[in-house]
Design a protein around this motif. Structure first.
Motif, PDB file in Angstrom:
ATOM      1  N   GLU A 259       0.833  -1.205   0.000  1.00 17.67           N
ATOM      2  CA  GLU A 259       0.000   0.000   0.000  1.00 17.67           C
ATOM      3  C   GLU A 259       0.872   1.262   0.000  1.00 17.67           C
ATOM      4  O   GLU A 259       0.682   2.157  -0.804  1.00 17.67           O
ATOM      5  CB  GLU A 259      -0.888  -0.034   1.249  1.00 17.67           C
ATOM      6  CG  GLU A 259      -1.555   1.270   1.583  1.00 17.67           C
ATOM      7  CD  GLU A 259      -3.017   1.293   1.176  1.00 17.67           C
ATOM      8  OE1 GLU A 259      -3.734   0.433   1.686  1.00 17.67           O
ATOM      9  OE2 GLU A 259      -3.415   2.148   0.372  1.00 17.67           O
ATOM     10  N   GLN A 260       1.853   1.324   0.898  1.00 17.75           N
ATOM     11  CA  GLN A 260       2.661   2.531   1.004  1.00 17.75           C
ATOM     12  C   GLN A 260       3.505   2.739  -0.252  1.00 17.75           C
ATOM     13  O   GLN A 260       3.603   3.843  -0.772  1.00 17.75           O
ATOM     14  CB  GLN A 260       3.542   2.475   2.266  1.00 17.75           C
ATOM     15  CG  GLN A 260       4.256   3.783   2.573  1.00 17.75           C
ATOM     16  CD  GLN A 260       3.303   4.988   2.559  1.00 17.75           C
ATOM     17  OE1 GLN A 260       2.240   4.977   3.191  1.00 17.75           O
ATOM     18  NE2 GLN A 260       3.640   6.036   1.793  1.00 17.75           N
ATOM     19  N   PHE A 262       2.831   1.903  -3.176  1.00 17.06           N
ATOM     20  CA  PHE A 262       1.995   2.375  -4.275  1.00 17.06           C
ATOM     21  C   PHE A 262       1.954   3.897  -4.315  1.00 17.06           C
ATOM     22  O   PHE A 262       2.144   4.516  -5.361  1.00 17.06           O
ATOM     23  CB  PHE A 262       0.569   1.814  -4.145  1.00 17.06           C
ATOM     24  CG  PHE A 262      -0.385   2.455  -5.105  1.00 17.06           C
ATOM     25  CD1 PHE A 262      -0.367   2.105  -6.443  1.00 17.06           C
ATOM     26  CD2 PHE A 262      -1.257   3.444  -4.686  1.00 17.06           C
ATOM     27  CE1 PHE A 262      -1.210   2.729  -7.349  1.00 17.06           C
ATOM     28  CE2 PHE A 262      -2.103   4.072  -5.584  1.00 17.06           C
ATOM     29  CZ  PHE A 262      -2.079   3.710  -6.914  1.00 17.06           C
ATOM     30  N   TRP A 263       1.723   4.524  -3.161  1.00 18.71           N
ATOM     31  CA  TRP A 263       1.650   5.992  -3.148  1.00 18.71           C
ATOM     32  C   TRP A 263       2.981   6.618  -3.516  1.00 18.71           C
ATOM     33  O   TRP A 263       3.020   7.711  -4.068  1.00 18.71           O
ATOM     34  CB  TRP A 263       1.154   6.488  -1.778  1.00 18.71           C
ATOM     35  CG  TRP A 263      -0.257   6.068  -1.534  1.00 18.71           C
ATOM     36  CD1 TRP A 263      -0.693   5.153  -0.614  1.00 18.71           C
ATOM     37  CD2 TRP A 263      -1.415   6.494  -2.256  1.00 18.71           C
ATOM     38  NE1 TRP A 263      -2.054   4.994  -0.722  1.00 18.71           N
ATOM     39  CE2 TRP A 263      -2.526   5.803  -1.718  1.00 18.71           C
ATOM     40  CE3 TRP A 263      -1.637   7.386  -3.301  1.00 18.71           C
ATOM     41  CZ2 TRP A 263      -3.823   5.974  -2.180  1.00 18.71           C
ATOM     42  CZ3 TRP A 263      -2.932   7.567  -3.760  1.00 18.71           C
ATOM     43  CH2 TRP A 263      -4.002   6.863  -3.212  1.00 18.71           C
ATOM     44  N   ASP A 264       4.066   5.905  -3.228  1.00 17.13           N
ATOM     45  CA  ASP A 264       5.383   6.439  -3.572  1.00 17.13           C
ATOM     46  C   ASP A 264       5.665   6.362  -5.075  1.00 17.13           C
ATOM     47  O   ASP A 264       6.428   7.163  -5.590  1.00 17.13           O
ATOM     48  CB  ASP A 264       6.486   5.684  -2.804  1.00 17.13           C
ATOM     49  CG  ASP A 264       6.370   5.905  -1.299  1.00 17.13           C
ATOM     50  OD1 ASP A 264       5.709   6.891  -0.898  1.00 17.13           O
ATOM     51  OD2 ASP A 264       6.916   5.097  -0.534  1.00 17.13           O
ATOM     52  N   ILE A 266       3.236   5.994  -7.708  1.00 19.27           N
ATOM     53  CA  ILE A 266       2.131   6.286  -8.624  1.00 19.27           C
ATOM     54  C   ILE A 266       2.505   7.355  -9.673  1.00 19.27           C
ATOM     55  O   ILE A 266       2.254   7.182 -10.865  1.00 19.27           O
ATOM     56  CB  ILE A 266       0.833   6.679  -7.838  1.00 19.27           C
ATOM     57  CG1 ILE A 266      -0.303   7.081  -8.773  1.00 19.27           C
ATOM     58  CG2 ILE A 266       1.051   7.758  -6.821  1.00 19.27           C
ATOM     59  CD1 ILE A 266      -0.899   5.936  -9.529  1.00 19.27           C
ATOM     60  N   ASP A 267       3.160   8.441  -9.231  1.00 19.45           N
ATOM     61  CA  ASP A 267       3.518   9.505 -10.188  1.00 19.45           C
ATOM     62  C   ASP A 267       4.526   9.005 -11.213  1.00 19.45           C
ATOM     63  O   ASP A 267       4.442   9.338 -12.382  1.00 19.45           O
ATOM     64  CB  ASP A 267       4.095  10.712  -9.434  1.00 19.45           C
ATOM     65  CG  ASP A 267       3.006  11.423  -8.633  1.00 19.45           C
ATOM     66  OD1 ASP A 267       1.816  11.294  -9.027  1.00 19.45           O
ATOM     67  OD2 ASP A 267       3.327  12.063  -7.620  1.00 19.45           O
TER      68      ASP A 267
END
Ligand code: PRP
Ligand code: ZN
Length: 287
Positions: A259-260, A262-264, A266-267
């Motif tokens: 999960e974490q 992914f946020w790192d 995504i861009d």
């Protein structure tokens, strides 16, 4: 043949109750009594659930009245029972802290020298003060610690803080964190081999649920000439699955990401040309 039943103690009513019940339900365990009785057998797993006061759970597990239990580390440390901590469960996170009236000026840990502190955690507090070489007067009470300063019973408190709203609404401020706590699964130190086997099955299910909760299934479309670049960004379980799309210049990539993470990333995925990114929760994950 294993006819044994594992007896698990959980909190009867309090901060841990709902999450403990949810954990068992997430493990596919169904209970016979819908309503909470003292004892509730599972219908599809060799487990019996005992609903007890959390403060009593360490002793029951040490004595073998229950085989395992779910409780806060804070209670475990305070009660000083001889049990094995088997697994950290990650919920009911809180801290045990020292707090003082909000208008007082805190000068550091020496502040507590000669002060009167109300708490339900005398053992932990005693140890903490001894380590810091501070002599204070511990006033052990059994509840409603937060009102002690306003009624003149003590100059500060040592109590659990979760959201902090109890301190706030009683005009107190947190000044030292003594320990951080979360729910843990503990076990009796002399479980029979049969009970150990049931516990291993239960742990397998809990770990599958924990792994699933920390990971997401990710699907995205990628231009074929960007696949290597995008794969390098995806720290998948092994390596991503790549499926052809109807448009032969594009492929679909499937992977599992934390999960974490992914946020790192995504861009970076978007910058590398990924489109149609879907992130899907995972129900169980066997690792
Ligand atoms: C703790 C503590 C506070 C409250 C703090 O009690 O004694 O009253 O939680 O939470 P907050 O920071 O979110 O306001 P708990 O519910 O654990 O009860 P117990 O000590 O009787 O088990
Ligand atoms: Zn309690």
């Amino acid at each position: 043949m294993n006819n044994e039943i594992l007896r698990i103690a959980i909190q009867k009513s309090g901060r841990l109750t709902e999450k403990s019940m949810q954990l068992l339900s997430d493990c596919g365990i169904q209970l016979q009594n819908g309503k909470r009785k003292l004892l509730s057998p599972a219908t599809n797993f060799p487990l019996e659930i005992y609903f007890l006061r959390d403060d009593d759970i360490p002793q029951y597990v040490e004595d073998g009245v229950a085989d395992v239990g779910i409780l806060g580390e804070n209670v475990l440390l305070e009660e000083q029972a001889q049990v094995n901590t088997v697994l950290e469960l990650g919920f009911a996170q809180c801290r045990l802290s020292l707090a003082i009236p909000k208008n007082e000026i805190y000068t550091g840990v020496d502040y507590w020298e000669g002060k009167k502190i109300a708490t339900t955690y005398s053992n932990i507090l005693k140890k903490y003060l001894a380590e810091k070489n501070i002599k204070a007067d511990i006033h052990a009470i059994s509840g409603s610690v937060e009102i002690a300063p306003s009624i003149g019973l003590a100059e500060g408190v040592c109590d659990l803080v979760s959201t902090g709203s109890t301190l706030l609404s009683n005009g107190l401020k947190e000044v030292e964190v003594i320990l951080k706590s979360q729910a843990v699964l503990v076990a009796n130190q002399q479980l029979s081999p049969q009970k150990q086997q049931i516990l291993a099955q239960l742990l397998f299910r809990i770990r599958a649920k924990q792994a699933a909760a920390n990971n997401k299934y990710i699907l995205l479309n990628a231009p074929n000439d960007k696949i290597d670049e995008i794969c390098a960004l995806l720290p998948g379980m092994k390596s991503p699955s790549i499926l052809p799309l109807r448009n032969s210049n594009w492929s679909s990539l499937h992977s599992v990401v934390q999960e974490q993470a992914f946020w790192d990333i995504i861009d970076k995925l978007k910058a590398a040309g990924a489109e149609g990114i879907l992130v899907i929760p995972i129900e169980k994950m066997i690792v």
